[in-house]
Design a protein around this motif. Structure first.
Motif, short mmCIF file in Angstrom:
data_model
loop_
_atom_site.label_atom_id
_atom_site.label_comp_id
_atom_site.label_asym_id
_atom_site.label_seq_id
_atom_site.Cartn_x
_atom_site.Cartn_y
_atom_site.Cartn_z
N PHE A 1 -7.73 -10.14 2.45
CA PHE A 1 -9.02 -9.73 3.72
C PHE A 1 -8.52 -11.00 4.28
N ASN A 2 -7.35 -10.91 4.22
CA ASN A 2 -6.40 -11.94 5.22
C ASN A 2 -5.49 -10.76 6.26
N TYR A 3 -6.54 -11.31 7.32
CA TYR A 3 -6.77 -10.44 8.21
C TYR A 3 -5.26 -10.27 9.02
N TYR A 4 -5.50 -11.38 9.77
CA TYR A 4 -4.11 -11.57 10.60
C TYR A 4 -2.69 -11.20 9.74
N ALA A 5 -2.80 -11.63 8.62
CA ALA A 5 -1.34 -11.11 8.02
C ALA A 5 -0.86 -9.33 8.57
N ILE A 6 -2.38 -8.72 7.89
CA ILE A 6 -1.75 -7.14 7.94
C ILE A 6 -2.03 -6.74 9.33
N LEU A 7 -3.29 -7.33 9.96
CA LEU A 7 -3.25 -6.48 11.41
C LEU A 7 -0.97 -7.19 12.13
N THR A 8 -0.98 -7.93 11.59
CA THR A 8 0.22 -8.83 12.55
C THR A 8 0.94 -7.37 12.27
N LEU A 9 1.85 -6.93 10.92
CA LEU A 9 2.73 -6.20 10.33
C LEU A 9 1.99 -4.34 10.90
N ASN B 1 -6.09 -16.31 -8.88
CA ASN B 1 -6.49 -14.54 -8.88
C ASN B 1 -7.27 -14.86 -8.08
N LEU B 2 -7.87 -15.89 -7.39
CA LEU B 2 -8.25 -15.71 -6.24
C LEU B 2 -7.25 -15.97 -4.49
N PHE B 3 -6.22 -15.69 -4.98
CA PHE B 3 -4.92 -15.48 -3.92
C PHE B 3 -4.66 -14.18 -3.75
N ILE C 1 0.66 -13.20 1.58
CA ILE C 1 0.13 -10.95 1.21
C ILE C 1 1.18 -11.38 0.06
N ALA C 2 2.33 -11.18 -0.40
CA ALA C 2 3.08 -11.25 -1.85
C ALA C 2 2.49 -12.52 -2.47
N PRO C 3 2.35 -11.62 -3.41
CA PRO C 3 1.61 -12.25 -4.46
C PRO C 3 2.40 -13.61 -5.82
N ILE C 4 3.83 -13.39 -6.03
CA ILE C 4 5.57 -13.76 -6.16
C ILE C 4 6.30 -14.65 -4.84
N PHE D 1 10.63 -11.80 0.90
CA PHE D 1 9.14 -12.32 0.88
C PHE D 1 9.24 -13.62 -0.19
N VAL D 2 9.96 -13.97 -0.77
CA VAL D 2 10.05 -15.08 -2.00
C VAL D 2 10.01 -16.18 -0.92
#
Length: 517
Positions: free
Chosen positions: A188-196, A180-182, A156-159, A114-115
Motif C-alpha cells: 500500500f506504499n503507492y508512491y514507491a510502487i508507482l515510481t518503480l 509486521n506492520l511495516f 519497501i525492502a524488509p531488510i 536496497f540496504v
C-alpha cells in the motif's frame, strides 16, 4: 495536561519549527522539551528530568535497532572499500549494448543496493555514469533513475535501515509489532510502487516528457570514447561482482533465518507463526553481525582489503550512521512524551475520531499530504514518519485495522515523495552528486515525474480511505498512471512523426540521439 488538546503540542511544535527552520534535530528536541514542560506544569528541572528519563527508556528499549544500523553501516563501508561496485560497472560496460540496457543496468544496481539509500545514490551514480554517458543518456536522466531507485526501493525492502526505522516508530505500548506492520504496508506504499512502475515504463518505451525532455534537447549528454569510459569504470581494488552480491544475499538470508529462529521454528512453530512471533530487532542484529563475519572471510583471505582496512571500515560505518541514530533517538523520545504514560495524545485523538467513520476515511490522503509537505520542507523522511506514525497509531489504537495499515503506508509514501522532490533532501543532493548533474536541474527535471506519481497516489489514498480496500486503490492508481503515461507517450511520438517540435515536445532525436536502440 494529559489526554487534552495540549497533548498534541509537542508534535505540532516540532512540525512548525521544522518547517520554519529546516533544522529537524533542533525542532524535534524543542518539541520534546515543550511536551515535558506541559507534563510537569512548566517546571524546568522536572521537565528536563522527564525528557532524559524518557530518552533513556526509549533509546534503551530500541538498542537492537541502533546496533543493527551500526552493523549495516559497517557492511556498506566494507563493500564500498572492496571495489565490488566498480567491478559491476566494469562488467556492465562490457555487457551492455544499448541505451535501454544501460538504463536497466542502472535500475538493477539501484534495486540491488536496497540496504541503505545513501550508499545506493553514491554507488550507482559513480559506477554507472561512464556507462550511461557512453550511450548519450543525460546526467539529469541518470540522476532521476538513481533517485527513483534509492528511497522507493529502501522503503519497501524488509531488510534495510528504513525498515528498522519505521518498525521502531510505533509507540512502545502498542500491541502491534512494528516490523509486521511495516511488512503489511509494503503493497500500500503507492508512491514507491508507482515510481518503480514509472521508471520501468519510461525505460521500456524510451521516452521522456516535460522538463526532462527539454533538458535532453538542450544539453545532450557527452558520449565518452570507449577507452576513456573503460578507464573510469575500472575498479580501484580487486573486488568482483560477487563481492557485492554475496554480502547482500547473506544479509537477507541470515536475517530471515534468525527471524525464523527467534520465532520458534525449531520449537515446532510453522513458518507463518515463526515470522509473526519473531523478535525482529534481535533477528536483524544477529543477521547483520554474521553478515559482517561473512564479509571478513570473503574479503580478507583473498586480500580484497587488508585487515587494517577492514578495521577502519568498521569505524567509518559506525560514523556514517550517527545522524540516523540521532534523529531516531529524538523521534523515539518525542513519541514517548506523547505516549499513554505521559501526555497521552493518543487517548485524546482516539476519542476525537473513534465514532466518526468519515474522519477515518479522509485520514490516509490527509496524512499523505501532511507527510509530503513536511518531508519537502525539512528534507528528511525519517524525521517525518518519526513524528507522524505515532499519531496515526494513536488514532486507531489497537484496532489493527486496514485503516491503520493504509494510513501508515500513506505516511511512508508521503515522506518518500516529499524527500524525493525536496531540494534540501540528502538523497536528492546525493543523487545529483552521484550523477554529476547540476543539482537544480535534477530537482526541476524530476519534479514533473514525481508530481504525476504523487497525484495518482493521492487519488489512490482517497479511494482506499473511502472503500477501506487498499488493493482496489492500488489497482486504480496503477491503471491511472499507465493511462497518463501512455497518453504522454503517444503525444510525444505524434509530435516526432509530424516533425512539429516545441520546447515541451522536442526529443533527443533532433540533436543526434535516436529514441531507438
Amino acid at each position: 495536561m494529559q489526554e487534552t488538546i495540549w497533548a498534541l503540542a509537542p508534535p505540532a511544535v516540532a512540525i512548525v519549527l521544522a518547517l520554519l527552520t529546516k533544522e529537524v534535530y533542533v525542532s524535534l528536541f524543542i518539541g520534546i522539551i515543550s511536551g515535558a514542560l506541559f507534563f510537569t506544569g512548566f517546571q524546568v528541572i522536572p521537565a528536563l528530568e522527564t525528557t532524559f528519563t524518557v530518552m533513556g527508556e526509549r533509546v534503551g528499549n530500541n538498542m537492537n535497532i541502533i546496533i543493527f544500523l551500526i552493523f549495516l553501516g559497517m557492511i556498506v563501508a566494507l563493500m564500498t572499500k572492496s571495489g565490488a561496485s566498480c567491478a559491476y560497472g566494469e562488467w556492465a560496460s562490457k555487457s551492455i549494448k544499448s541505451k535501454r540496457g544501460a538504463l536497466f543496468a542502472t535500475t538493477g544496481l539501484g534495486a540491488l543496493i536496497f540496504v541503505d539509500d545513501y550508499f545506493n545514490c553514491l554507488t550507482v551514480g559513480t559506477v554507472m555514469r561512464p556507462v550511461t554517458d557512453r550511450y548519450g543518456i543525460t546526467r539529469a536522466k541518470l540522476a532521476y533513475i538513481i533517485d527513483a531507485t534509492a528511497a522507493p526501493v529502501c522503503i519497501i525492502a524488509p531488510i534495510s535501515s528504513w525498515a528498522a526505522a519505521v518498525g521502531s516508530s510505533l509507540p512502545e505500548d502498542s500491541s502491534i509489532d512494528g516490523f509486521n506492520l511495516f511488512i503489511q504496508t509494503i503493497p500500500f506504499n503507492y508512491y514507491a510502487i508507482l515510481t518503480l512502475i514509472m521508471v520501468v515504463f519510461i525505460i521500456v518505451m524510451n521516452f521522456d516528457f516535460g522538463a526532462m525532455k527539454r533538458a535532453a534537447a538542450k544539453e545532450p549528454a557527452e558520449v565518452l570514447p570507449e577507452e576513456e569510459e573503460d578507464s573510469i569504470a575500472r575498479p580501484k581494488k580487486h573486488g568482483r561482482v560477487y563481492d557485492l552480491l554475496i554480502p547482500i544475499l547473506s544479509l537477507i538470508g541470515l536475517c530471515i533465518f534468525f527471524m525464523l529462529y527467534t520465532g520458534g521454528i525449531f520449537e515446532g512453530a510453522d513458518i507463518a507463526g515463526a515470522f509473526a512471533n519473531c523478535n525482529s530487532s534481535l533477528s536483524l542484529v544477529l543477521g547483520s553481525f554474521f553478515a559482517v563475519i561473512v564479509i571478513f572471510f570473503l574479503y580478507i583471505p583473498r586480500k580484497i582489503i587488508t585487515f587494517r582496512e577492514f578495521a577502519g571500515g568498521l569505524a567509518r560505518g559506525f560514523k556514517a550512521m550517527v545522524p540516523a541514530i540521532l534523529i531516531l533517538s529524538l523521534a523515539w523520545t518525542l513519541s514517548g512524551i506523547c505516549s499513554e504514560d505521559y501526555l497521552n495524545a493518543g487517548g485524546f485523538v482516539s476519542h476525537l475520531v473513534s465514532d466518526n467513520q468519515l474522519a477515518h476515511a479522509i485520514l490516509p490522503p490527509v496524512f499523505f499530504l501532511v507527510a509530503l509537505g513536511l518531508a519537502f520542507a525539512t528534507g528528511t523522511s525519517w524525521g517525518t514518519f518519526g513524528i507522524l506514525i505515532p499519531i496515526a497509531a494513536a488514532i486507531f489504537g489497537d484496532m489493527g485495522s486496514q485503516f491503520l495499515t493504509i494510513t501508515v503506508a500513506a505516511v511512508l509514501a508521503g515522506a518518500v515523495c516529499g524527500d524525493h522532490v525536496s531540494p534540501i533532501s540528502d538523497t536528492t543532493i546525493l543523487a545529483s552528486t552521484g550523477a554529476d548533474c547540476n543539482h537544480i536541474e535534477h530537482v526541476s527535471t524530476q519534479l514533473p515525474y514525481a508530481m504525476l506519481v504523487a497525484i495518482c497516489c493521492l487519488v489512490s489514498y482517497v479511494i482506499a480511505g473511502i472503500t477501506a480496500n487498499g488493493w482496489l486503490a492500488l489497482g486504480i492508481g496503477t491503471a491511472m498512471l499507465l493511462i497518463v503515461l501512455t497518453s504522454l507517450y503517444k503525444k510525444s511520438k505524434k509530435a516526432e512523426r509530424t516533425g512539429y517540435y516545441t520546447p515541451e515536445s522536442c526529443g533527443t532525436e533532433r540533436h543526434g540521439f535516436s529514441h531507438e536502440e
